[in-house]
Design a protein around this motif. Structure first.
Motif, PDB file in Angstrom:
ATOM      1  N   ARG A  55     -37.303 -30.978-133.488  1.00  0.00           N
ATOM      2  CA  ARG A  55     -36.014 -30.364-134.101  1.00  0.00           C
ATOM      3  C   ARG A  55     -34.824 -31.502-133.614  1.00  0.00           C
ATOM      4  N   ASP A  56     -35.002 -32.502-134.302  1.00  0.00           N
ATOM      5  CA  ASP A  56     -34.120 -33.685-134.095  1.00  0.00           C
ATOM      6  C   ASP A  56     -33.824 -34.030-132.884  1.00  0.00           C
ATOM      7  N   MET A  57     -34.515 -33.601-131.886  1.00  0.00           N
ATOM      8  CA  MET A  57     -34.128 -34.235-130.380  1.00  0.00           C
ATOM      9  C   MET A  57     -35.450 -35.326-130.130  1.00  0.00           C
ATOM     10  N   THR A  58     -34.877 -36.207-129.232  1.00  0.00           N
ATOM     11  CA  THR A  58     -35.865 -37.249-128.760  1.00  0.00           C
ATOM     12  C   THR A  58     -36.700 -36.625-127.445  1.00  0.00           C
ATOM     13  N   PRO A  59     -37.788 -37.271-127.113  1.00  0.00           N
ATOM     14  CA  PRO A  59     -38.595 -36.817-125.896  1.00  0.00           C
ATOM     15  C   PRO A  59     -37.281 -36.741-124.859  1.00  0.00           C
ATOM     16  N   ALA A  60     -36.716 -37.946-124.725  1.00  0.00           N
ATOM     17  CA  ALA A  60     -35.708 -37.865-123.426  1.00  0.00           C
ATOM     18  C   ALA A  60     -34.615 -36.884-123.511  1.00  0.00           C
ATOM     19  N   GLN A  61     -34.384 -36.539-124.633  1.00  0.00           N
ATOM     20  CA  GLN A  61     -33.408 -35.484-125.129  1.00  0.00           C
ATOM     21  C   GLN A  61     -33.934 -34.230-124.521  1.00  0.00           C
ATOM     22  N   ARG A  62     -35.186 -33.967-124.922  1.00  0.00           N
ATOM     23  CA  ARG A  62     -35.881 -32.577-124.565  1.00  0.00           C
ATOM     24  C   ARG A  62     -35.824 -32.494-122.941  1.00  0.00           C
ATOM     25  N   ILE A  63     -36.129 -33.453-122.581  1.00  0.00           N
ATOM     26  CA  ILE A  63     -36.348 -33.562-120.954  1.00  0.00           C
ATOM     27  C   ILE A  63     -35.003 -33.235-120.112  1.00  0.00           C
ATOM     28  N   THR A  64     -34.188 -33.917-120.717  1.00  0.00           N
ATOM     29  CA  THR A  64     -32.698 -33.587-120.108  1.00  0.00           C
ATOM     30  C   THR A  64     -32.200 -32.319-120.319  1.00  0.00           C
ATOM     31  N   ARG A  65     -32.617 -31.547-121.409  1.00  0.00           N
ATOM     32  CA  ARG A  65     -32.202 -30.131-121.760  1.00  0.00           C
ATOM     33  C   ARG A  65     -32.931 -29.350-120.688  1.00  0.00           C
ATOM     34  N   VAL A  66     -34.159 -29.864-120.617  1.00  0.00           N
ATOM     35  CA  VAL A  66     -34.967 -29.018-119.459  1.00  0.00           C
ATOM     36  C   VAL A  66     -34.464 -29.104-118.251  1.00  0.00           C
ATOM     37  N   LEU A  67     -33.829 -30.235-117.732  1.00  0.00           N
ATOM     38  CA  LEU A  67     -33.573 -30.467-116.409  1.00  0.00           C
ATOM     39  C   LEU A  67     -32.032 -29.996-116.351  1.00  0.00           C
ATOM     40  N   SER A  68     -31.608 -29.435-117.308  1.00  0.00           N
ATOM     41  CA  SER A  68     -30.081 -28.996-117.259  1.00  0.00           C
ATOM     42  C   SER A  68     -30.155 -27.413-117.108  1.00  0.00           C
ATOM     43  N   SER A  69     -31.443 -26.715-116.931  1.00  0.00           N
ATOM     44  CA  SER A  69     -31.264 -25.359-116.673  1.00  0.00           C
ATOM     45  C   SER A  69     -30.839 -25.266-115.266  1.00  0.00           C
ATOM     46  N   GLU A  70     -30.449 -23.799-115.187  1.00  0.00           N
ATOM     47  CA  GLU A  70     -29.855 -23.427-113.762  1.00  0.00           C
ATOM     48  C   GLU A  70     -30.725 -23.630-112.694  1.00  0.00           C
ATOM     49  N   ILE A  71     -32.070 -23.625-112.675  1.00  0.00           N
ATOM     50  CA  ILE A  71     -33.337 -23.470-111.637  1.00  0.00           C
ATOM     51  C   ILE A  71     -33.373 -24.719-111.133  1.00  0.00           C
ATOM     52  N   PHE A  72     -32.525 -26.087-111.880  1.00  0.00           N
ATOM     53  CA  PHE A  72     -32.523 -27.114-111.386  1.00  0.00           C
ATOM     54  C   PHE A  72     -31.221 -27.909-110.783  1.00  0.00           C
ATOM     55  N   ASN A  73     -30.424 -26.609-110.435  1.00  0.00           N
ATOM     56  CA  ASN A  73     -29.008 -27.053-110.142  1.00  0.00           C
ATOM     57  C   ASN A  73     -29.120 -27.699-108.547  1.00  0.00           C
ATOM     58  N   HIS A  74     -30.021 -27.010-107.888  1.00  0.00           N
ATOM     59  CA  HIS A  74     -29.892 -27.567-106.432  1.00  0.00           C
ATOM     60  C   HIS A  74     -30.601 -28.943-106.252  1.00  0.00           C
ATOM     61  N   HIS A  75     -31.435 -29.474-107.214  1.00  0.00           N
ATOM     62  CA  HIS A  75     -31.949 -30.794-107.066  1.00  0.00           C
ATOM     63  C   HIS A  75     -30.972 -31.925-107.469  1.00  0.00           C
ATOM     64  N   SER A  76     -31.159 -32.913-106.820  1.00  0.00           N
ATOM     65  CA  SER A  76     -30.187 -34.278-106.849  1.00  0.00           C
ATOM     66  C   SER A  76     -30.605 -34.883-108.190  1.00  0.00           C
ATOM     67  N   ALA A  77     -29.648 -35.671-108.822  1.00  0.00           N
ATOM     68  CA  ALA A  77     -30.059 -36.673-109.701  1.00  0.00           C
ATOM     69  C   ALA A  77     -31.321 -37.371-109.296  1.00  0.00           C
ATOM     70  N   GLU A  78     -31.276 -38.193-108.237  1.00  0.00           N
ATOM     71  CA  GLU A  78     -32.367 -38.648-107.741  1.00  0.00           C
ATOM     72  C   GLU A  78     -33.907 -38.067-107.738  1.00  0.00           C
ATOM     73  N   SER A  79     -33.786 -36.689-107.301  1.00  0.00           N
ATOM     74  CA  SER A  79     -34.687 -36.080-107.790  1.00  0.00           C
ATOM     75  C   SER A  79     -35.331 -35.763-109.058  1.00  0.00           C
ATOM     76  N   LYS A  80     -34.373 -35.490-109.816  1.00  0.00           N
ATOM     77  CA  LYS A  80     -34.625 -35.236-111.351  1.00  0.00           C
ATOM     78  C   LYS A  80     -35.044 -36.465-111.911  1.00  0.00           C
ATOM     79  N   ALA A  81     -34.987 -37.729-111.475  1.00  0.00           N
ATOM     80  CA  ALA A  81     -35.182 -38.852-112.121  1.00  0.00           C
ATOM     81  C   ALA A  81     -36.660 -39.192-111.964  1.00  0.00           C
ATOM     82  N   LYS A  82     -37.201 -38.499-111.127  1.00  0.00           N
ATOM     83  CA  LYS A  82     -38.821 -38.373-110.838  1.00  0.00           C
ATOM     84  C   LYS A  82     -39.294 -37.752-112.302  1.00  0.00           C
TER      85      LYS A  82
END
Length: 522
Positions: A55-82
């Protein structure tokens, strides 16, 4: 096992420095799994997620959208980069990875979660086989080339053996047809599997639908091809939102199963559930599934496996914290009244309907909405998603899907599941507790409704006097407005008809009241 042989290692110790490969990581369960892995150990390695453009989203954009969910709010940017997206195609050999990616995966990955697949019940046999069996073959073949593999986990379904009666044990039940043979038939052009199979037909070996049949085939495939490998299968039942989590009730973007039913119920769209009051609700909270998956992974990663192919059921049962359809309807109606949306079409109300009662309601509903079909189409006074005919179709479809999910199982064994809980490390028994006996089903329903209001519908986070005024106005209109007019009209029509035929006011009035009461019961 631990050195003493009594307990498994700690979850955090097992996952430290480990690199993971996940399929289906952008879906409801996949997102929850990724969050669970990040929370399992601060020292976890990389989490590779198979993703394709959509749907016009690259794989990287889809993962970024996944990690933007509220359940990841307590994880640091360093953790999400994994969490690293890998571009590929699950239908192709080696997921169509390029040579560099394959070398990386084979050098690093030791845990493989295969969670991707088709979850719709109305697909043709071909689509189900390609989506759930061929993809499993591709995952298995890749897993067998990973020299460091310590655990391969396939997420199946409690319905995978729903063609069997009696107690379903935690074992693989052999299909009549070979999984590889079915894949070959599905890949043929033209294919003999193009049709949507009739429930309980020979073409799907007496399953209710192609979905559950394809899951059984996939389990057989793993049993055949992963002999001697650290592989296991989990069979969740109907998966609800989070229960013991800092974002309680979370359902992600899932619109399937009961997650979709909650969403549409709260807006007053779904009015019926097909079944009987005492039908068992096969249920498990999503966070319980993830806790079990992580603990199961630790078990598989130990050198001495107890089972030939470990399988665990993740559900309640007839003897383990059961609840029935009547309780579900009572809870969801009561909690929706307590915590209503800011706007809705009708008051959120379920009724259990079956057989003639259901068919008459659907027929009468269609007759009513047909009167508004062309005005809606011409003047566009309602959004497409809530047009009358569509609402009735959604209601009927959801009700049928629900019926096939809850009424086709007799009972299931939880022997392996209980054994796993006993062997968990003492430090994990609270944090990773997935004992379904601890779940209060009404609280789970309440948490789900609260999350939907706040995060999905973006409603206000409180219930004001205005909400109550609107509710009672709807209720008044329901009994004295449209429904009242309909019931009174039925009463007068039957009364006048019988008085004309029999000249008996008593008889006409009696049967008129009975007809109105029957309409109210519907």
């Amino acid at each position: 096992m631990s050195e003493s042989g009594e307990y498994l290692p700690r979850v955090r110790d097992f996952f430290a420095k480990r690199n993971i490969l996940v399929t289906g990581g952008t879906g409801f369960m996949g997102m929850a799994l990724i969050e669970g892995l990040l929370s399992a150990s601060e020292e976890i390695g990389k989490i590779y997620v198979l993703v394709r453009a959509k749907r016009d989203m690259t794989p990287a954009q889809r993962i970024t959208r996944v990690l933007s969910s509220e359940i990841f709010n307590h994880h640091s940017a360093e953790s999400k980069a994994k969490v690293i997206p890998l571009v590929g195609d699950i239908n192709c050999e080696n997921f169509d990875f390029d040579e560099k990616t394959l070398i990386t995966i084979r050098d690093e990955v030791s845990v493989f979660y295969h969670n991707a697949g088709v979850i719709k019940f109305n697909k043709s046999v071909k689509e189900a086989v390609l989506g759930n069996v061929l993809t499993t073959l591709r995952a298995v073949d890749l897993a067998k080339t990973l020299p460091k593999l310590s655990a391969f986990i396939y997420c199946s379904s409690l319905l995978s053996n729903s063609n069997r009666g009696g107690l379903i044990r935690e074992e693989v039940y052999k299909t009549k047809k070979s999984p590889l043979e079915m894949i070959k038939l599905a890949l043929e052009e033209p294919s003999s599997l193009e049709q949507v199979a009739e429930p309980m037909s020979d073409s799907i070996e007496n399953h209710w639908n192609s979905y559950s049949y394809s899951k059984q085939l996939a389990e057989n495939l793993i049993f055949e091809k992963m002999a001697g490998c650290p592989a296991g299968i989990v069979r969740p039942s109907l998966v609800y939102g989070f229960y013991n989590h800092f974002i309680p009730g979370w359902m992600g973007s899932s619109r399937s199963g009961h997650c979709g039913m909650f969403r549409t119920h709260m807006k007053g769209v779904i009015r019926s559930v097909i079944g009987n009051d005492d039908d068992l609700m096969w249920s498990i909270p999503c966070d319980y599934v993830i806790k079990a998956l992580l603990s199961f992974t630790v078990s598989l990663g130990q050198p001495n496996s107890v089972f030939e192919l470990p399988i665990i059921h993740l559900t309640n049962s007839r003897n383990c914290n059961p609840w029935n359809l009547k309780q579900f309807v009572t809870y969801i109606n009561a909690e929706s009244w307590k915590n209503p949306c800011d706007s809705y079409i009708l008051l959120a109300r379920f009724k259990v309907r079956e057989g003639l009662r259901l068919n008459l309601v659907v027929l009468l509903s269609y007759l009513f909405v047909l009167m508004t079909y062309y005005p809606e189409k011409w003047f566009h006074w309602t959004p497409k998603w809530c047009r009358g005919v569509d609402i009735i179709s959604i209601q009927y479809t959801f009700s049928k899907i629900y019926k096939t999910r809850v009424s086709i199982l007799d009972d299931v064994s939880l022997e392996n599941t209980n054994y796993l809980m006993q062997k968990m490390h003492p430090d994990d028994k609270d944090v990773y507790n997935f004992d379904v006996r601890n779940v209060d089903w009404r609280k789970l329903v309440a948490k789900s409704i609260s999350w939907l209001r706040q995060y999905y519908y973006k409603d206000s986070n409180s219930v004001t006097w205005m909400h109550r005024v609107v509710q009672y106005l709807y209720l008044l209109n329901q009994h004295l407005g449209f429904e009242g007019v309909v019931h009174f009209g039925i009463f007068k029509m039957v009364q006048c008809l019988l008085i004309t035929i029999t000249s008996s006011t008593l008889l006409g009035t009696t049967f008129g009241l009975l007809a109105a009461a029957f309409a109210y019961w519907l």
